[in-house]
Design a protein around this motif. Sequence first.
Motif, PDB file in Angstrom:
ATOM      1  N   GLU A   1       0.985  -1.178   0.071  1.00 48.13           N
ATOM      2  CA  GLU A   1       0.214   0.061  -0.095  1.00 48.13           C
ATOM      3  C   GLU A   1       1.054   1.169   0.114  1.00 48.13           C
ATOM      4  OE1 GLU A   1      -3.266   2.352  -0.101  1.00 48.13           O
ATOM      5  OE2 GLU A   1      -3.273   0.199  -0.269  1.00 48.13           O
ATOM      6  N   LEU A   2       1.936   1.093   0.838  1.00 48.15           N
ATOM      7  CA  LEU A   2       2.722   2.532   0.858  1.00 48.15           C
ATOM      8  C   LEU A   2       3.420   2.820  -0.346  1.00 48.15           C
ATOM      9  CD1 LEU A   2       4.245   2.192   4.484  1.00 48.15           C
ATOM     10  CD2 LEU A   2       2.538   3.662   3.824  1.00 48.15           C
ATOM     11  N   ILE A   3       4.042   1.709  -0.764  1.00 44.54           N
ATOM     12  CA  ILE A   3       4.907   2.023  -2.081  1.00 44.54           C
ATOM     13  C   ILE A   3       3.840   2.152  -3.262  1.00 44.54           C
ATOM     14  CG2 ILE A   3       6.386   0.453  -3.911  1.00 44.54           C
ATOM     15  CD1 ILE A   3       7.346  -1.121  -1.137  1.00 44.54           C
ATOM     16  N   SER A   4       2.603   1.617  -3.281  1.00 47.43           N
ATOM     17  CA  SER A   4       1.897   1.951  -4.311  1.00 47.43           C
ATOM     18  C   SER A   4       1.628   3.270  -4.421  1.00 47.43           C
ATOM     19  CB  SER A   4       0.444   1.000  -4.286  1.00 47.43           C
ATOM     20  OG  SER A   4       1.076  -0.353  -4.559  1.00 47.43           O
ATOM     21  N   THR A   5       1.473   3.846  -3.206  1.00 48.96           N
ATOM     22  CA  THR A   5       1.019   5.301  -3.277  1.00 48.96           C
ATOM     23  C   THR A   5       2.166   6.225  -3.599  1.00 48.96           C
ATOM     24  OG1 THR A   5       1.925   5.827  -0.757  1.00 48.96           O
ATOM     25  CG2 THR A   5      -0.463   5.139  -1.241  1.00 48.96           C
ATOM     26  N   GLN A   6       3.373   5.731  -3.826  1.00 45.81           N
ATOM     27  CA  GLN A   6       4.480   6.385  -4.400  1.00 45.81           C
ATOM     28  C   GLN A   6       4.618   6.431  -6.176  1.00 45.81           C
ATOM     29  OE1 GLN A   6       6.304   8.256  -2.123  1.00 45.81           O
ATOM     30  NE2 GLN A   6       4.487   7.531  -1.190  1.00 45.81           N
ATOM     31  N   GLY A   7       3.697   5.534  -6.610  1.00 48.61           N
ATOM     32  CA  GLY A   7       3.680   5.694  -8.194  1.00 48.61           C
ATOM     33  C   GLY A   7       4.670   4.441  -8.435  1.00 48.61           C
ATOM     34  N   CYS A   8       4.854   3.591  -7.782  1.00 45.50           N
ATOM     35  CA  CYS A   8       5.516   2.436  -8.161  1.00 45.50           C
ATOM     36  C   CYS A   8       4.867   1.161  -8.566  1.00 45.50           C
ATOM     37  CB  CYS A   8       6.657   1.771  -7.038  1.00 45.50           C
ATOM     38  SG  CYS A   8       7.727   2.979  -6.197  1.00 45.50           S
ATOM     39  N   GLU A   9       5.382   0.600  -9.543  1.00 41.65           N
ATOM     40  CA  GLU A   9       4.833  -0.691  -9.899  1.00 41.65           C
ATOM     41  C   GLU A   9       5.401  -1.711  -8.954  1.00 41.65           C
ATOM     42  OE1 GLU A   9       4.699  -3.855 -13.615  1.00 41.65           O
ATOM     43  OE2 GLU A   9       5.680  -2.234 -13.940  1.00 41.65           O
ATOM     44  N   VAL A  10       4.634  -2.672  -8.142  1.00 42.20           N
ATOM     45  CA  VAL A  10       4.829  -3.389  -7.138  1.00 42.20           C
ATOM     46  C   VAL A  10       4.620  -4.834  -7.555  1.00 42.20           C
ATOM     47  CG1 VAL A  10       4.723  -4.079  -4.740  1.00 42.20           C
ATOM     48  CG2 VAL A  10       4.615  -1.540  -5.523  1.00 42.20           C
ATOM     49  N   ARG A  11       5.378  -5.690  -7.141  1.00 41.51           N
ATOM     50  CA  ARG A  11       5.051  -7.130  -7.329  1.00 41.51           C
ATOM     51  C   ARG A  11       5.613  -7.850  -5.990  1.00 41.51           C
ATOM     52  NH1 ARG A  11       5.487  -8.335 -12.793  1.00 41.51           N
ATOM     53  NH2 ARG A  11       4.030  -6.963 -13.791  1.00 41.51           N
TER      54      ARG A  11
END
Length: 137
Positions: A29-39
């Motif tokens: 959730e935190l990383i997604s708010t930074q505009g990153c693509e997350v796996r």
Amino acid sequence: MPAVPHSQEAARRVLVVEDQEDCLAMMVELISTQGCEVRVARDGQTALCVAQEFLPHVILLDLGLPVIHGYEVAKALRRDPRTQHAVIVAVTGYGMESDRVRSAQAGIDRHLIKPVAFEELAGLLRLHGVSDWTPLS
């Protein structure tokens, strides 16, 4: 297979390797708010497979993983030309000095102790060109 250079798009890719669902959900959730693509990967073996296809710029790696321990995952990532240049950050409950030494020996770039504050995680991502987040003054 030759190393694949990280493009700007790749520089926004983050792999989160964590077996605890609540911690995993929070970091994603935190990383997604930074505009990153997350796996995500929930064990060491899956992490290695995902990393080879996803080619993340930053890997947030729990150390106490099922199947393959985080230290071994980091060593394998460093041996693979496709992932050897990724920034590997241990996000772990292992906080003794001997744990930090083992992290460094395994090729881990940073060693963070859980729970990690949002500001610290976001600042780390910004430092490595993955996020544009800036703290409010």
